[in-house]
Design an enzyme around this catalytic site. Structure first.
Site, short mmCIF file in Angstrom:
data_model
loop_
_atom_site.label_atom_id
_atom_site.label_comp_id
_atom_site.label_asym_id
_atom_site.label_seq_id
_atom_site.Cartn_x
_atom_site.Cartn_y
_atom_site.Cartn_z
CG HIS A 12 37.16 32.08 62.35
ND1 HIS A 12 38.35 32.10 61.66
CD2 HIS A 12 36.19 31.93 61.43
CE1 HIS A 12 38.09 31.96 60.37
NE2 HIS A 12 36.79 31.85 60.19
CD GLU A 13 32.31 31.80 62.01
OE1 GLU A 13 32.02 32.68 61.18
OE2 GLU A 13 32.86 30.73 61.69
CG HIS A 57 34.42 35.79 59.13
ND1 HIS A 57 35.27 36.07 58.10
CD2 HIS A 57 34.48 34.43 59.29
CE1 HIS A 57 35.82 34.95 57.65
NE2 HIS A 57 35.35 33.93 58.37
CD GLU A 83 37.30 31.82 56.14
OE1 GLU A 83 37.44 31.40 57.31
OE2 GLU A 83 36.26 32.40 55.75
#
Lengths: 201, 297
Positions: B139-140, B143, B215
């Site tokens: 997930h990071e 980003h 997100e």
């Protein structure tokens, strides 16, 4: 970064599209001439082993795809004599390990396996193909990144050190024969698990 | 493994950005009409300052969080996970940092792919299983890949200026007109401050919405990287459940960094409009859809 890439980044879908991009296995065949150069010019012996690294998907369809890869390799074993096994490592990644003393057969089998994943729509799960060599200093690998479509050398030494001068020699010697990854920050190590020798162990 | 692109999400993100852009054009027009260049230059100085901060964002963020960059010798497993996930995401390997804190959390920073850093707390490493942690790390990385730091900094650039004008405009402009400025200059200042206030409030809400959409996008990116949406979903549930149990003292210092956390620390009554992250249930719901789509593929 192209216009489309930029737009994908702005809309926040670049991670999704790039991680889901299909693999292109055609450049794998570049390895067949590289075998000769490695042996004749550089004194690296082939270990007659190659391996495909892929990350699994927890679905029945994916297990079917893996089953079919095994079935194809099983059928090929009788024809080409390529032995294979399917294992997984400490990080939860899976490996198809292939052994054949004829490099051509080894590469063909590996290409078949990769193609089967792609046909089933799981090309994006293929991480790398690894070809193993050794000289008197220890093992050396050529790694094909399915994401990038390029090769890079990986020469691990004890204590998780990389022999960068050996890697540099390999890079310059095989330049032109293999599609080599220019950006060194994409030369990802694939360290063996504790107690293992090769990346898939 | 290609599921349907979420065009609704892309459209919402696009509309939000378009509205922000339109708002900023009106803002710039009004400001230049009513107060001329002076105040705008003043605001731009402050805006420039925030861009400089952005330029050093990787080190600044890590330092403000008390994060320490760690080597592969110290955290071999963490490094190995990030290496493979980055390879799958087609990203150069980011710096790896660890915060010594019981709060289970993770964030990414850095203005571009080459100087990005992924940071996790010791708490999250203790709380999650390996595949759940992989989901969070992916997930990071998503980003980073989606350049969220850059997009959010640009989106909030003029909002920062509007905020500065509301805060300093009265003081700065008032002193100027008392010194014998143009006639009606005082009135112009009042209009400018009011417009800035409105722009700031609206842009604040739009930026929050944009942040929530990103997100969702990063969750989808993570699912594509790991091929395992349910591991991320269970990680989110574990973290959000865990968040209520941790002592308040830790939270106070970290509250300002909320926008970059995987789960914001403050939750509940603040209201959905003001939160940087979508509610966990909604994110889990979306991941469940991906999981279902993957199973039926």
């Amino acid at each position: 970064m192209g216009l489309l890439d930029g737009l994908r980044a702005i809309l926040g879908s670049r991670a999704e599209t790039d991680a889901g991009r299909d693999a292109d296995p055609d450049d794998l065949f570049g390895m067949s001439t590289a075998y000769l150069t490695m042996q004749a010019d550089l004194g690296y012996e082939s270990l007659d082993v190659g391996a495909l690294c892929f990350s699994g998907v927890d679905s029945a369809a994916f297990r079917d795809a893996v089953d079919e890869v095994e079935a194809i390799l099983e059928a090929g074993r009788e024809e080409t004599g390529t032995a294979f096994s399917v294992t997984s490592d400490d990080h939860g990644y899976h490996w198809v390990v292939l052994a054949d003393d004829d490099p051509e057969d080894l590469i063909t089998s590996m290409h078949f396996a990769a193609d089967t994943f792609i046909e089933h729509g799981y090309g994006s799960r293929l991480l790398a193909a690894v070809f193993a060599y050794e000289n008197r200093d220890g093992p050396a690998y050529w790694i094909y990144s399915f994401r990038r479509g390029r090769f890079y050398p990986f020469v691990p030494r004890s204590g998780r050190e990389r022999d960068s001068s050996a890697e540099f020699t390999l890079e310059s010697a095989l330049d032109g024969e293999l599609e080599i990854e220019r950006e060194k920050e994409y030369w990802y190590p694939l360290w063996p698990s504790e107690g293992g020798t090769h990346p898939w162990e | 493994m290609n599921w349907q692109a979420d065009w609704g999400l892309r459209l919402r993100m696009f509309v939000t950005m378009f509205l922000l852009f339109a708002l900023y054009i009106v803002f710039a027009a009004v400001i230049t009409t009513y107060v001329g260049g002076g105040l705008l230059v003043f605001g731009l100085l402050f805006g420039g300052f925030s861009l400089v901060q952005y330029y050093f964002s990787d080190t600044l963020t890590l330092r403000s969080m008390g994060a320490k960059t760690v080597s592969a010798d110290e955290y071999p497993q963490l490094h190995a996970s990030i290496e493979r996930l980055s390879q799958q995401a087609d990203l150069p390997k980011p710096k790896v940092a660890v915060v010594d804190s019981n709060t289970p959390n993770a964030f990414a920073t850095g203005r571009n792919q080459k100087n990005a850093a992924v940071c996790v707390t010791t708490g999250i490493m203790n709380t999650l299983e390996q595949d759940e942690l992989d989901g969070v790390l992916a997930h990071e990385l998503a980003h980073v890949k989606n350049r969220d730091m850059m997009v959010m900094t640009i989106a909030s650039f003029l909002s920062t200026i509007a905020f500065m004008m509301v805060r300093w405009g009265a003081f700065f402009g008032g002193g100027h007109s008392r010194g014998g400025g143009r006639q009606g200059g005082g009135g112009g200042i009042v209009v400018a401050i009011l417009v800035s206030l409105v722009v700031w409030i609206i842009s604040y809400l739009l930026i929050r919405a944009l942040s929530r959409y990103r997100e969702y996008a990063a969750d989808r990116g993570a699912a594509a990287i790991t091929g395992n949406p349910s591991a991320l979903a269970s990680a989110l549930l574990k973290i959000s459940g865990e968040m209520d149990k941790v002592p308040k003292d830790d939270l106070r210092e970290e509250a300002e960094m909320n926008a970059f956390f995987i789960i914001p620390i403050k939750s509940g009554v603040v209201g959905r409009l003001f939160s940087t992250h979508p509610p966990t249930e909604k994110r889990v719901e979306q991941l469940r859809d991906l999981e279902r789509e993957m199973q039926s593929f």
